[in-house]
Structures are given as C-alpha cells and as structure tokens.
Motif scaffolding. Structure first.
Motif, mmCIF file in Angstrom:
data_model
loop_
_atom_site.group_PDB
_atom_site.id
_atom_site.type_symbol
_atom_site.label_atom_id
_atom_site.label_comp_id
_atom_site.label_asym_id
_atom_site.label_seq_id
_atom_site.Cartn_x
_atom_site.Cartn_y
_atom_site.Cartn_z
ATOM 1 N N ALA A 142 25.243 12.032 34.338
ATOM 2 C CA ALA A 142 25.041 10.750 33.666
ATOM 3 C C ALA A 142 24.795 9.667 34.705
ATOM 4 N N GLN A 143 24.140 8.587 34.278
ATOM 5 C CA GLN A 143 23.857 7.446 35.141
ATOM 6 C C GLN A 143 24.537 6.209 34.564
ATOM 7 N N PHE A 144 25.098 5.374 35.446
ATOM 8 C CA PHE A 144 25.701 4.119 35.004
ATOM 9 C C PHE A 144 24.624 3.193 34.438
ATOM 10 N N LEU A 145 24.979 2.484 33.362
ATOM 11 C CA LEU A 145 24.111 1.404 32.908
ATOM 12 C C LEU A 145 24.322 0.171 33.772
ATOM 13 N N THR A 179 39.247 -0.358 33.942
ATOM 14 C CA THR A 179 37.905 -0.766 33.516
ATOM 15 C C THR A 179 37.160 0.423 32.925
ATOM 16 N N VAL A 180 36.474 0.176 31.834
ATOM 17 C CA VAL A 180 35.637 1.201 31.209
ATOM 18 C C VAL A 180 34.179 0.847 31.466
ATOM 19 N N PHE A 181 33.423 1.805 32.016
ATOM 20 C CA PHE A 181 32.017 1.607 32.327
ATOM 21 C C PHE A 181 31.161 2.406 31.356
ATOM 22 N N LYS A 182 30.003 1.860 31.049
ATOM 23 C CA LYS A 182 29.068 2.528 30.153
ATOM 24 C C LYS A 182 28.055 3.335 30.973
ATOM 25 N N ALA A 183 27.730 4.517 30.458
ATOM 26 C CA ALA A 183 26.770 5.387 31.135
ATOM 27 C C ALA A 183 25.926 6.100 30.092
ATOM 28 N N ARG A 184 24.843 6.752 30.563
ATOM 29 C CA ARG A 184 23.979 7.498 29.661
ATOM 30 C C ARG A 184 23.672 8.871 30.270
ATOM 31 N N LEU A 185 23.712 9.909 29.441
ATOM 32 C CA LEU A 185 23.464 11.265 29.932
ATOM 33 C C LEU A 185 22.016 11.402 30.390
#
Length: 366
Positions: A288-291, A264-270
């Motif tokens: 980074a934090q998970f969306l 699984t690929v998870f999206k995050a933001r710095l």
C-alpha cells in the motif's frame, strides 16, 4: 426517643441501599441502525520501494567493510572485501601464463619466426630448382643433356615444392596451436578475475545503507547477508490472512497505525497484490502507498492496518461489550437470548437476527 432514633437509622440505611442499587444497575441500550465499514486486519512493516540485500558469494573473513548505516552508495560501489590471498595469487599466475602465451602467439614469436626463416629459405630453394629444371628441359630439347639428368632436375624441383608445402602447413598448425593456448590462458585469467570479483561485494543499484549486519574480522559464509540497501518511495508491506485475501482488491483504502506514531491514524491505498502465498510469513502479501505520509519514516517500522473491504448502510448493530459468549445478549427482563451476528469490530457487532431495535439489552460483566 429511642424509637424515633431507630426509625431514622432504618430510613437512612434504606436510602443508602437504594442509592447503591441505583449505582450498580446495569447499563442499558437498544440496537441501532448505522452505516458500517467492513475491514480486514493486516499486520506488516515499512519498506523502501527498491530494497535488496548484499550477500557473501564465498566463505571467508570480512577483511574490509567500507559502509555504515545511513551511507549513500552508487551502483557498482565496492562495499566490502573478503580476504582473498589464494585467488589473488592464482590470478597473478594466470596472468603470467597468458602473457607468455600471447607473446608466443604474436608475430614476434621465436617459434614462428624460426619457421618463417625456414619457409623463406625453402622458397628460395624452390625458385632455384624450378629455374634449373626449366633449363634442363630446354637443353633436353636439343639433346644437350640426357633424359636422366632432366628427370633428376624435375624430381629436385618437386621435392623442394613438397618441402615448402610441409613448412607452410607446419607454420599454420603452430600458429593455430599458439593462438589456442593464448585464448585458453586468457579464459583462465577471466575465470580467476571472476573468482576474485566474488571476494568484492558491490552495490547493484544506488541507494542508502539501511542495515549492516556484519563487522570487519568476522567470518562469513556463502549466502550470508552483509548489508541491506534501499531506495525509492516508502511502501507499506501488509500480511493478510488466507481467510481474508479473497476480500482484498487493488485500490481499497486502509487505515494504518505505525508503531512510531502510535496515536495517529494514516490513510493509505492498496497498490500491489502478490500472486502467491508467502511461506515464510504464512500469509498473502499486499503493498500500500500513503495518501499523506508522515514527515519521517523508518524502514522496518512495524504497523497495523485495517483495509476497508466494503460499506453497508442501515445495519442493525449493538455495542461490542453487550455481546457475551460470542452470540448471546441479555434482555432487560434478565433473560439471555441467542442472536445471529455478522461483521464484528472492536466497537460494534452486526445483528442479523434475534433482536430488533425495539429491544432493550443489558451490558454484562463478561
């Protein structure tokens, strides 16, 4: 008959060879135009937002360990005890000394009480001598006593006043000295209490015990970590190479793959850039934090991430397997040609010059 049979055999053999040649013909493609996302690779692990370690403040034996992994702890909770017989005895002795010193400095102090009795007596003597001197002065005015007798009475009065003054000063000095001794012994108690407190390991903030590194009965050295405690949201701690850090900015998106969720690929933001190079990791540190975080997260989970640093349209690319030796492609004619490459991913290679989208290239076995 034999000739016909031989011709058929040759025909079948030729057909097989043609089929084999067709099956082994190299794959072909032409460069194509795509929108590509440029990304920086980063490795890392999961952490909780507020993590800290509890370490031994002194050398000794771990006498009591009252936590295990998963336990919730409050701020100030005692997590472990290090054997402390000597400092405990020293604290007891310091308290006894302080109790004695405090009693001596109090109003009920025997030494001060004795001096107060002497002062009271000196006061009474002074009043008596003052009255006597005043009487002699009156009598002298009528020549009822001699000048010498009056002067003796005056000297006695002044001597009593001086003696009283000395006693009062002695009282003040003794009181000051006893209070100083009490304060000094109180400081010693505080010092011993502080020293004994070093043998108790406490939680500085509330949280959950993530890891316990030691067992009861083990020897520990000053500075050795006993446990790791965390609280708050989960964060991704990413380690970025020195060559890539200039491309990193707050708010960039990242695709993250956790070892606990390999498919699984998870999206995050710095969310945070650390300003200094981390010597222990030999890289720069980014958070980074998970969306949309996974249902279950474990602190310490290893991960890999691709941080998107830019998007470009209409970029000429070829599939990565068609590039050989880092900068060559094989044309349909069989000729090898050098090209100038740009951004590379595991699937695509940017072509900056050397071929166009009209060229046909072959996949090599490299």
């Amino acid at each position: 008959m034999n000739n016909t049979h031989s011709f058929s055999q040759y025909a079948s053999l030729a057909t097989c060879l043609w089929v084999l040649a067709a099956c082994h013909s190299p794959e072909k493609t032409s460069p194509q135009r795509k929108t590509i996302e440029e990304a920086v690779f980063a490795s890392g692990h999961m952490e909780q937002e507020n993590e800290y370690v509890v370490a031994a403040n002194v050398d000794g034996t771990l006498q009591q360990l009252s936590i295990k992994e998963g336990d919730a702890v409050l701020a100030g909770a005692v997590l472990a005890h290090i054997k402390s017989d000597i400092p405990a005895n020293q604290l007891t002795e310091a308290r006894l000394v302080y109790t004695d010193a405090a009693r001596n400095a109090s109003a009920q102090s025997p030494q001060l009480s004795q001096l107060r009795v002497q002062i009271d007596q000196a006061n009474a003597q002074l009043e008596q001598d003052r009255t006597n001197w005043q009487r002699y002065k009156t009598l002298r005015a009528t020549n009822s006593v001699s000048q010498l007798d009056m002067e003796k009475a005056e000297l006695q009065y002044k001597a009593s006043a001086s003696a009283l003054d000395v006693l009062k000063k002695n009282y003040q000095e003794l009181e000051r000295s006893l209070k100083l001794q009490a304060a000094t012994s109180r400081t010693q108690v505080n010092s011993q209490q502080s020293l004994l407190a070093d043998y108790q390991l406490k939680a500085s903030r509330p949280g959950q015990v993530l890891t316990v590194y030691k067992k009861e009965g083990e020897l520990v050295r000053k500075g050795e970590v006993i446990a790791r405690i965390g609280s708050g949201a989960s964060v991704l701690k990413l380690f970025v190479a020195e060559d890539d850090i200039a491309k990193i900015k707050l708010g960039q998106s990242a695709s993250v793959q956790l070892n606990t969720y390999p498919d699984t690929v998870f999206k995050a933001r710095l969310s945070k850039l650390y300003p200094a190079f981390d010597e222990s990791q030999q890289s720069y540190v980014v958070e980074a934090q998970f969306l949309q975080p996974p249902a279950v997260l474990f602190s310490g989970t290893q991960l890999q991430a691709n941080v998107v640093t830019g998007t470009r349209n209409n970029v000429l690319v070829i599939p990565a397997p068609y590039l050989s030796k880092g900068k060559y492609v094989t044309l349909e004619s069989g000729d090898e040609k050098a090209i100038v490459t740009g951004y590379k991913s595991k699937d695509w290679v940017e072509v900056r010059s050397g071929i166009s989208d009209k060229d046909v290239i072959l996949r090599t076995n490299e």
